[in-house]
Design a protein around this motif. Structure first.
Motif, short mmCIF file in Angstrom:
data_model
loop_
_atom_site.label_atom_id
_atom_site.label_comp_id
_atom_site.label_asym_id
_atom_site.label_seq_id
_atom_site.Cartn_x
_atom_site.Cartn_y
_atom_site.Cartn_z
N ILE A 26 93.61 9.75 -25.30
CA ILE A 26 93.05 10.27 -26.54
C ILE A 26 94.13 10.30 -27.63
CG2 ILE A 26 92.17 12.37 -27.65
CD1 ILE A 26 90.64 12.92 -25.03
N ASP A 27 95.30 10.80 -27.26
CA ASP A 27 96.39 10.87 -28.23
C ASP A 27 96.89 9.47 -28.60
OD1 ASP A 27 96.14 13.56 -28.04
OD2 ASP A 27 97.78 13.82 -26.60
N GLY A 28 97.09 8.64 -27.56
CA GLY A 28 97.68 7.33 -27.77
C GLY A 28 96.82 6.42 -28.63
N PHE A 29 95.50 6.58 -28.55
CA PHE A 29 94.62 5.70 -29.31
C PHE A 29 94.13 6.36 -30.60
CE2 PHE A 29 93.49 1.69 -27.22
CZ PHE A 29 94.29 1.80 -26.11
N GLY A 30 94.66 7.51 -30.92
CA GLY A 30 94.28 8.17 -32.16
C GLY A 30 92.80 8.51 -32.21
N VAL A 31 92.27 8.97 -31.08
CA VAL A 31 90.85 9.31 -31.02
C VAL A 31 90.66 10.73 -31.56
CG1 VAL A 31 88.89 9.71 -29.51
CG2 VAL A 31 90.45 7.82 -29.06
N ARG A 36 92.98 14.35 -15.96
CA ARG A 36 92.90 15.03 -17.25
C ARG A 36 94.12 14.71 -18.12
NH1 ARG A 36 90.02 19.17 -19.03
NH2 ARG A 36 89.02 19.27 -17.01
N ARG A 37 95.30 14.74 -17.48
CA ARG A 37 96.51 14.44 -18.24
C ARG A 37 96.46 13.01 -18.76
NH1 ARG A 37 98.69 17.74 -14.43
NH2 ARG A 37 99.22 16.06 -12.98
N TRP A 38 95.96 12.11 -17.91
CA TRP A 38 95.86 10.71 -18.34
C TRP A 38 94.87 10.59 -19.51
CZ3 TRP A 38 91.65 7.12 -17.12
CH2 TRP A 38 91.89 5.83 -17.62
N ALA A 39 93.74 11.26 -19.38
CA ALA A 39 92.72 11.18 -20.43
C ALA A 39 93.27 11.70 -21.76
CB ALA A 39 91.47 11.96 -20.03
N GLN A 40 93.98 12.81 -21.68
CA GLN A 40 94.54 13.38 -22.91
C GLN A 40 95.54 12.40 -23.52
OE1 GLN A 40 93.47 16.43 -24.32
NE2 GLN A 40 94.51 15.41 -26.03
N GLY A 69 88.77 17.16 -26.94
CA GLY A 69 89.50 17.15 -25.68
C GLY A 69 88.76 16.33 -24.65
N PRO A 70 89.35 16.18 -23.47
CA PRO A 70 88.75 15.30 -22.44
C PRO A 70 87.37 15.75 -21.98
CG PRO A 70 90.98 15.96 -21.84
CD PRO A 70 90.61 16.78 -23.02
#
Lengths: 333, 519
Positions: free
Chosen positions: B391-396, B384-388, B400-401
């Protein structure tokens, strides 16, 4: 020599006539299955529709004689037939409402209706006759046979046209042939057929073309109910002259298999239904010998599975041959 | 000066879906009769919803629609058709097993007695319509056998057959080659001159410029700008569409050294189950830090090539090697483990599981390995932490996940798919149509990611129908036509028009089979 030929021909035509008779309910049901499948709604409830139609037909014809003792005798079977068609179509209509209005899954709802039909017909039969096995205690009626005159003693043709024993074929055997012709023609040549197929193949395109897709699917399911009911009525008022618990005996499912085996084409579907009918005749013949009944009952489903596997295998082999040919061209170029 | 009567007018239109999503709010704009008007905006801006309301597929929850000055309340497409509105959808809505003529007349069929379909009359009508509008088709051909460009013509004929005075087109050029696009534009201009009104959705600035007389920009369900084309230059239009200036396109690789190729494909061929040769003798090299572009009209073997390179299909001939090791013919998982990543062409079908969550979709290629897998169990917390972080890193733009993948816009979905594929720093990325149907801002972000991956030393095969994208990103470009590579170019040595000629088989043929002829 020529006598042997005639004898062989007679045996062959007896088998053909028997096959046609045994295939009639499957032909009706498979044509129904084909129409609803092409409309985009697989009708798993064919089995239940046949049961309900057979039951309603038999019971109505029997009670018609009790209620209207003064009516002419020919009326009772036709009243029964009408009631059977109505009841079976109504069950298909129920499936249509469950699926199209209430969003129920077609397969699950269809199986549910089959189970309902099985239980309900036995429950009502037990209530009306006190017997859970069959309606043998009631006097029910069969639909008339059609007999070609002037065929007495004509070899081969006489048997083919009027059946083994010269009694003629039940009117619904001809009904199945007529239904085959009508379905094949209507699907190919009418505006209704075109729209039905369009709605089944690409509902979004049909919708965008302004077609009433939902209404077309209702039509498909109701028509499939009407046709399968023809098969059910034949079972109770032609093939036999009574209703038995579970008398459809899987024919509704065989009919679905016939639709797929026939490649979703009317004539292919009917050909597959005839194969299944032939398996039933073979089973009946073996039943005369000392073959255990369980083995005999396995024949129609085994033929179905074998036919489905063989057709698929044949297609796969053909594909492999085509691919091999293509690869040869690819490598040689 | 006379004011042309309005063909389409929206007044304060709102569309709120039963689940609460507000797709359109206070949308007002008008299109004059005989005008070609462009409706632009990012994905999820509500353009398609406007089209659907104008075509009776959705009903506005507030506001009014007017067609030719008359207020209308379309309950289903039949109403819209009756009012003279026709829709050419993005995903062409034809019945593949029927003929061209049957598809065109569907719903308005010429009949003979007894409810019979009059096939001869249908064919005659289609032929006449085709002649009038310059849309050449064979009425008797089965739609399944036709290329996409011709299918689109059938779709337009279908709309014209119903007597449409107003044509709605949803991203009509997404699947077309430049020559096909030019033909389409000529047809649309001809139709507009004949008095028909055309509303077209597009993502492409140059198309707006080339085609439209007026433009309306939607952003997050609202109209953020509306202008006459004559008053705009491309910069102003781009600003209007994106709401900010776009970053300059990622620079092309400048180092022209020729290191050892990382990926070497030779003689790749594929025969399908029908015995048709779909790919023949395809060979190429891709060096580390290089992007090789593959151009071609859809259906000329690009999909097959991508499937062979991803392990989804086994080549009938030839192979491809990554750092000397053959990786074709292996399972997709083995291919992935060797360092090959794949962005598939059909993101809804092959690239993602729309009903599953973002988290589950991101896990798809790495659930079986640490750190996400521990003793055979998935560590949901870490995942979950990785997914978040992704999401943040790619500006999606996502809640939430746990949000279902299918609820995202195309651009956001594609960002996540690319993120998943490049998370393990692949040695080779096969990217098929990475920005198709994606809005300009997201496309630009995706292209920057590809360029960044290239700069990290990955070899990239970029398969795209968007020639601008190919020309901007690729170091070299190869053209696929009927399963063969028919032309190869160095970047900068070719323009879109030339590529288009080769893509339609009209270019001079490539002499010899020397794979390194141009490099």
């Amino acid at each position: 020599m020529s006598l042997d030929l005639v004898a062989a021909g007679t045996v062959a035509t007896v088998v053909v006539a028997g096959t046609l008779r045994a295939a009639t309910p499957i032909i009706f049901a498979s044509l129904g299955g084909l129409i609803s499948e092409l409309a985009g709604c697989i009708n798993v409830a064919l089995e239940g529709v046949m049961l309900v139609a057979a039951f309603a037909g038999v019971i109505t014809s029997a009670y018609s004689a009790l209620w209207f003792p003064d009516a002419p005798l020919w009326l009772h079977p036709w009243l029964g037939c009408a009631a059977g068609l109505l009841a079976g179509t109504a069950l298909a209509g129920l499936l249509a409402v469950f699926h199209l209005e209430l969003g129920a899954d077609l397969i699950v709802a269809g199986i549910g209706l089959n189970i309902l039909a099985q239980g309900l017909t036995v429950l009502l039969m037990a209530h009306l006759t006190g017997d859970k096995g069959s309606t043998a205690s009631l006097t029910s009626f069969a639909l008339p046979n059609l007999r070609w005159p002037g065929m007495d003693g004509v070899p081969v043709l006489g048997v083919l046209l009027n059946g083994d024993g010269d009694a003629g074929h039940n009117v619904l055997v001809y009904g199945a042939l007529a239904a085959t012709g009508w379905v094949a023609w209507a699907l190919r040549h009418t505006v209704f057929g075109l729209r039905l197929r369009a709605a089944g193949e690409n509902a979004e395109a049909a919708l965008a073309a302004g077609l009433p897709v939902k209404r077309l699917r209702y039509a498909g399911l109701l028509l499939s109910g009407l046709l399968a009911s023809g098969g059910g009525v034949f079972l109770g008022m032609g093939y036999l002259t009574l209703f038995q618990a579970d008398m459809a005996a899987g024919r509704g499912y065989l009919a679905l298999a016939a639709v797929f085996l026939g490649g979703h084409r009317p004539l292919g579907t009917v050909a597959a239904a005839l194969v299944f009918g032939g398996a039933t005749v073979m089973a009946a013949r073996l039943g005369l010998l000392a073959v255990p009944a369980e083995v005999v009952f396995m024949i129609p489903p085994l033929v179905t599975i074998a036919a489905l596997v063989l057709v698929k295998q044949h297609q796969r082999l053909a594909a492999r041959r085509r691919a091999a040919a293509g690869r040869a061209t690819l490598l040689s170029s | 000066m006379t004011v042309a009567p309005l063909a389409i007018a929206l007044e304060g239109v709102e569309k709120r879906y039963p689940n609460g999503t507000l797709a359109n709010s206070g949308v007002s704009f008008a299109v004059a009769a005989g005008e070609i008007h462009a409706l632009v905006g990012e994905n999820g801006a509500g353009k398609s919803t406007v089209m659907k309301m104008l075509y009776g597929l959705e009903r506005p929850t507030a506001g009014a629609l007017r067609i030719h000055g008359r207020p209308v309340d379309f309950r289903h497409p039949g109403d819209a058709i009756a009012a003279g509105v026709g829709l050419v959808a993005q995903h062409l809505n034809l019945v593949p097993s029927l003929t061209v003529a049957e598809n065109v007349v569907l719903g308005h069929e010429p009949r003979r007695a007894g409810g019979r379909l009059d096939r001869a009359a249908a064919a005659a009508r289609v032929r006449a319509l085709a002649e009038q509008s310059g849309l050449a088709v064979d009425p008797a051909a089965t739609v399944a056998s036709l290329p996409v460009g011709v299918r689109q013509r059938v779709e337009i004929l279908k709309v014209l057959h119903r007597g449409a005075r107003i044509l709605l087109l949803d991203e009509p050029t997404a699947v077309l080659t430049p020559p096909e696009t030019a033909t389409l534009f000529a047809t649309l201009r001809q139709l507009a001159e004949a008095g028909r009104t055309i509303l077209v959705i597009t993502h492409k600035l140059d198309e707006v410029k080339a085609l439209a007389g007026g433009v309306t920009v939607l952003c997050q369900g609202r109209v953020t700008g509306s202008a006459r084309m004559a008053e705009l230059d491309e910069g102003a239009l781009s600003h209007l569409m994106v709401g900010r200036d776009l970053p300059p396109p990622p620079p092309r690789r400048t180092a022209r050294t020729r290191p050892v190729p990382r990926v070497v494909a030779r003689g790749l061929g594929y025969v399908d189950d029908d015995g048709a040769i779909r790919l023949r003798d395809v060979g190429f090299d891709v060096a580390p830090g290089e992007i090789l572009g593959i151009a071609g009209v859809e259906g000329n073997g690009q999909d097959v090539l991508a499937r062979l390179l991803s392990g989804a299909a086994i080549p009938s001939a030839g192979d491809a090697r990554l750092d000397g090791r053959v990786f074709t013919g292996l399972s997709p998982r083995a291919v992935h483990a060797l360092g090959v990543a794949v962005v598939t062409e059909d993101r809804l079908h092959d690239g993602a599981a729309p009903t599953l969550s973002i988290l589950d979709n991101l896990l798809a290629t790495r659930y079986a390995r640490p750190p996400l897998s521990r003793r055979g169990l998935i560590d949901r917390g870490t995942a979950r932490r990785w997914a978040q972080a992704v999401i943040d890193g790619f500006g999606v733009r996502a809640a939430g996940p746990d949000q279902p993948m299918g609820a995202l816009s195309g651009g956001n979905m594609q960002k996540l798919i690319l993120a998943r594929e490049i998370a393990d720093a692949p040695a080779f990325l096969v990217a098929s149509q990475p920005t198709r149907g994606v809005d300009i801002a997201a496309a630009s972000a995706l292209q920057s990611r590809l360029a960044a991956l290239r700069d990290q030393g990955a070899a990239i095969l970029l398969i795209s129908a968007d020639l601008d994208e190919l020309l901007a990103l690729s170091d070299r470009i190869a053209v696929l036509y009927r399963g063969r590579i028919v032309a190869r170019f160095a970047a900068g040595a070719v323009d879109a028009q030339t590529l288009g000629l080769h893509m339609t088989g009209l270019g001079p043929s490539l002499d010899g089979d020397d794979h390194d002829a141009v490099a």
